[in-house]
Design a protein around this motif. Structure first.
Motif: not given
Length: 446
Positions: A30-33, A192-198
């Motif tokens: 479900g992310g952009s990629d 946007d998975d929150p772990s991507n900016v954690d």
């Protein structure tokens, strides 16, 4: 592979190589990629230029966040709007307190393969991008930036999962920004998975650092492929293996081989004989190479493997200690010591232990006594009731069997290592690893 390929060109390059009916399975979170990969494939196939190719999608819900189930449902709804068959596979059961990321990756591979089995897919497609490649290389460099670290080459364009399904990365030379532009033009959003900016996660920290610096080092897959092929050729000429547990290389062959090739080849052999997913760390490998460059006999142990250098050559065996017994229930298939896949088709519980030389007293004739003793201890011995027998012998009415397991390749085999893996598989008494369907990828597609 070009450093900046448009997403449309990358998808076209993939599809135009497929000349027979094929079913592609997209792994989508479900992310952009991954959403972009699905949309790009849908757009290309909708043109009608590839009527022999069908498409479906799978979402792996790791059940690690409260929102993950809703996100999987959102992906399913998108696929329904696009007319693409979709399944969700959930990682159920208790999650480990330690090594969670490794366990999650193993579960993801297993669930992707299950979905491919169920849907009859020829290949699984993953949406790793050039940005992911740069992050991966930077993460590996942060741990060890030595030029001898083969991991600095980056991710392969194709990997074989669990010996049965190829996972392809068609967007590996594409930028995330370009993929998001495709979604913007199509009016399709993403999660946007929150772990991507954690910052608690290493990849998120590396991503932020790369974004701030503007650096995008992508590794050198061509160099990795070249050294792997050189190592394969070296082992094909010089490696001998006895009973799947003793590897030997002549001293003359080792001395006359270039250091990068020797390092890569010895790492592959050490992983196979030691039953480990990886070869030696850089420091013990440096010690081993220094030993090989010396005069006279010498011996060292690293990575569960004994390297025994004698006048005639180097003998590589499993270390005799810490080979633990394994209980195998009726009907189970499981891995013993990382080296053998045990099948118990009998109605009894069996226990597999080390020391399976039993009825093979002459199996290691001609080997130095110390090497032969370690080799005997490395073979599996089956205990069923009051009977014990080497697993290479007939036992249990033919219902109990074994197959060599290559921990370094049987779960995850990069395409650039396929020739090397095949040399080891054949020497150890196993069949070769197949390519993706032959008109899809070539040996040089890494």
């Amino acid at each position: 592979m070009p450093a900046d390929l448009s997403p449309q060109a990358a998808i076209n390059a993939l599809l135009t190589t497929i000349h027979r009916p094929a079913h592609l399975l997209v792994a989508i979170s479900g992310g952009s990629d991954s959403t972009g990969l699905l949309v790009l494939l849908h757009q290309a196939l909708r043109s009608g230029r590839h009527p022999h190719i069908s498409l479906s999608a799978v979402t792996v819900d790791h059940a690690l966040r409260s929102a993950s189930a809703a996100e999987a449902r959102a992906v399913a709804a998108l696929c329904a709007r696009l007319g693409i068959a979709h399944v969700t596979k959930v990682w159920s059961g208790e999650k480990p307190a330690r090594g969670l990321s490794v366990a999650a990756r193993e579960a993801r591979y297993r669930l992707l393969c299950e979905a491919a089995d169920e849907l009859g897919a020829n290949a699984i497609l993953s949406a790793h991008t050039a940005d992911d490649q740069a992050e991966t290389v930077a993460m590996r460099a942060a741990r060890n930036a030595s030029p001898d670290n083969a991991g600095l080459s980056g991710m392969a364009s194709a990997v074989l999962l669990l010996r049965r399904h190829w996972l392809l990365r068609p967007l590996l030379a594409c930028r995330r920004a370009d993929i998001r532009a495709v979604l913007g033009e199509a009016g399709i959003g993403w999660i946007d998975d929150p772990s991507n900016v954690d910052p608690a996660y290493e990849r998120a920290r590396i991503r932020a650092a790369l974004s701030a610096s503007g650096e995008q080092a992508g590794g050198d897959l061509d160099a990795r492929a070249a050294v792997s092929q050189a190592a394969a050729a070296f082992l094909d000429r010089h490696l001998t293996v006895t009973a799947s547990v003793v590897a030997a290389l002549s001293r003359a062959a080792l001395v006359s081989t270039e250091r990068p090739t020797r390092r890569y080849a010895l790492n592959a052999v050490a992983a196979a004989i030691g039953g480990r997913a990886h070869g030696l760390a850089l420091e013990p490998m440096d010690r081993l190479l220094a030993m090989l460059d010396g005069d006279g006999a010498a011996k060292t142990t690293a990575g569960r493997v004994v390297f025994d250098l004698r006048r005639d050559g180097l003998y590589i065996t499993r270390e005799s200690r810490d080979i633990l017994p394994l209980r195998v229930e009726p009907g189970d298939r499981t891995i013993w010591d990382g080296r053998f896949l045990i099948r118990n088709g009998s109605a009894e519980v069996i226990v597999v232990e080390s020391g399976g030389q039993g009825m093979n007293g002459d199996l290691f004739n001609g080997l130095p006594p110390g090497v032969a003793r370690r080799a005997c201890a490395a073979l599996p011995l089956v205990c069923a009731g009051n009977i014990a027998f080497p697993l290479s012998a007939e036992g249990g009415g033919g219902l109990i069997g074994t197959e060599v397991f290559l921990a370094a390749y049987d779960r995850f085999l990069p395409l650039f290592d396929r020739k090397l893996a095949n040399v080891l598989a054949l020497r150890l008494g196993r069949g070769e690893y197949a390519l993706p369907f032959h008109d899809l990828l070539t040996e040089n597609a890494c």
